[in-house]
Scaffold this active site. Structure first.
Site, short mmCIF file in Angstrom:
data_model
loop_
_atom_site.label_atom_id
_atom_site.label_comp_id
_atom_site.label_asym_id
_atom_site.label_seq_id
_atom_site.Cartn_x
_atom_site.Cartn_y
_atom_site.Cartn_z
CD GLU A 1 -2.28 1.30 2.89
OE1 GLU A 1 -3.21 2.09 3.08
OE2 GLU A 1 -1.84 0.53 3.78
CE LYS B 1 -8.41 1.44 3.37
NZ LYS B 1 -7.39 1.88 4.35
CB CYS C 1 -4.57 -0.97 5.02
SG CYS C 1 -3.96 -0.78 6.72
#
Length: 500
Positions: free
Chosen positions: A257, A320, A375
């Site tokens: 990430e 995301k 994440c």
């Protein structure tokens, strides 16, 4: 010392102990008898008012979450530059907020009539509270009992009914242990029967291998978070990842990430074209963690993005979707917080929930499709299951790209690893974890770690991974069965309370 203060101290110790036990190899087994001690203390206070019972449950929950989430202090103080008192206050306030849900669940003890079925009502209350904790204000279901059950007796239930069902059984079992002082034989028989059935569930499989194994390279850069906004350090970081990517071909190469921590237009000229040329020539598929840009109402907005490069194909992108409050989006009314602490790039655009999986292209072989999470997103099992169920392509693999350098040397990495393991178990799919500082790992469809890199090391994991096809009952049904059962149990309990 008064009895009230003594009770609060005992509950604090129990909460802290329960959180510490989660980090042990058999934490899921060990937490259950500790929970039975919690019921002993709270049930002993059953003559108190709802308010006092709520506060007792809150004291337990605060201790549990302060011990489990203390690493947020590192991101706030050591990395973010916040003063120590304010950072401590931030950890405490978040812990107090999430502890409210535990406290609400414990109100089942004074609320419902005590009988042999009360353990089911307590478990149902806990499941509903945990569901709400993962939903209200976008949710923060970290440090639940579900992921600890990956190392406990009820993990095999996850492919059928998900992590919340594991939580239900853990709470019920702990209550039955507490009740064993009155009903030794029946309680022990019930516990052993339920554990036995749960273990037998592990013999069922719902997914199967598909195609030949794919070659994978997971690159762990181990760059300090404090260097993320240093231009010279960023240039070195980008050069490192670009060099490592092109060092050796593989079916799939993944960097973590925001491994390229500059916004897309600010990346070195020609970098993506250079990597695309390498992909074309080597037949490698590449996943890059970077900062994307998407059009918004007030101009361009940043996004936390995974960009995929496949041989002779247009770039893939995944933005995301489930953002971290304050870290990646600012709740209404809290802009002052960001301005006060000068948090850069803290209001990202939110990606859609129905984004397509990333296609891994291989010569003369069937394509493999991977569901991406970035994440924090792998905390939300029901969202991932829904994405897989409604995907426009069959999902064969899970990929999580993470940067936990924000949290230093803490248990944050092992906590997230357990969450990833639970996601693999729920979906029956193998998983790849590409992280900056650890834990970079390959997980099997049963969630077990097949290979992993040491934490805080700059190295690469090169291996073969078998993709799988198929869907577990949990992917198909989601949380509906366990939530439905829990709501019916609570409704029955309320009817019984009114009747008697």
């Amino acid at each position: 010392m008064s009895s009230k203060i003594f009770s609060v101290c005992i509950l604090f110790v129990l909460g802290a102990t329960l959180a510490a036990i989660a980090e042990l190899p058999y934490g899921g087994w060990l937490q259950i008898p500790v929970l039975s001690l919690l019921w002993w203390r709270l049930d002993d206070q059953r003559s108190t008012s709802f308010k006092k019972q709520f506060l007792l449950g809150l004291s337990f929950g605060i201790a549990y979450f302060v011990v489990g989430l203390w690493w947020l202090y590192i991101s706030l103080h050591d990395v973010g530059g916040m003063s120590a008192p304010l950072a401590c206050m931030g950890v405490f306030l978040l812990s107090a907020y999430v502890a409210l849900y535990f406290s609400l669940a414990t109100l089942a003890i004074p609320l419902f009539k005590k009988n042999r079925l009360f353990g089911l009502l307590l478990a149902a209350s806990w499941v509903l509270a945990e569901f709400l904790r993962g939903y209200i204000f976008t949710g923060f279901p970290w440090m639940g009992f579900a992921e600890t059950q990956f190392n406990g007796p009820f993990a095999p239930v996850a492919p059928f009914f998900g992590g919340l069902a594991c939580t239900f059984l853990a709470i019920w079992t702990s209550w039955e242990i507490y009740q064993a002082r009155k009903h030794v034989v029946s309680s022990m028989l019930l516990i052993l029967t339920v554990i036995g059935i749960s273990q037998c569930a592990g013999f069922f499989t719902f997914t199967k291998p598909v195609g030949e194994p794919i070659s994978v390279r997971l690159i762990q850069g181990n760059f300090e978070q404090s260097l993320k906004f240093n231009p010279q350090a960023i240039s070195k970081q980008i050069d490192f990842y670009a060099g490592e990517i092109t060092k050796e071909a593989a079916n799939l190469i993944i960097i973590p990430e925001t491994a390229f921590p500059w916004p897309l237009p600010n990346l070195p000229i020609g970098l993506l074209n250079y990597l695309q040329d390498f992909s074309n020539k080597s037949s490698s598929n590449i996943l890059l963690g970077l900062i994307g840009e998407v059009p918004g109402e007030d101009g361009m907005q940043y996004s936390n993005r995974a960009t995929g490069l496949s041989p002779n194909a247009l770039p893939y992108q995944y933005d995301k979707a489930h953002l971290v409050p304050f870290g990646e989006f600012i709740p209404p009314g809290f802009q002052w917080f960001v301005k006060a602490f000068h948090v850069p790039m803290s209001d990202f655009a939110r990606g859609k929930l129905d984004q397509s999986p990333f296609t891994i292209v291989r010569k003369d072989q069937e394509d493999i499709h991977a569901a991406i999470t970035i994440c924090y997103e792998d905390v939300f099992g029901s969202e991932l299951a829904s994405r897989i169920q409604h995907s426009d392509k069959p999902v064969n693999l899970l990929i999580n790209m993470t940067n936990l350098a924000w949290f230093g040397e803490s248990q944050a990495s092992t906590q997230q690893l357990r969450l990833s393991q639970l996601r693999s178990l729920e979906t029956g799919l193998p998983a790849l974890r590409a992280t900056n500082t650890g834990i970079t790992a390959v997980l099997g469809p049963d969630g077990k770690v097949l290979k992993a890199l040491p934490e805080f090391a700059q190295t690469t994991l090169s291996t073969q991974v078998q993709a799988y096809s198929g869907k577990t009952p949990y992917v198909i049904w989601g949380n509906l069965p366990i939530l439905g059962i829990s709501c019916l149990l609570l409704l029955w309990g309320l009817i019984q309370r009114r009747r008697f």
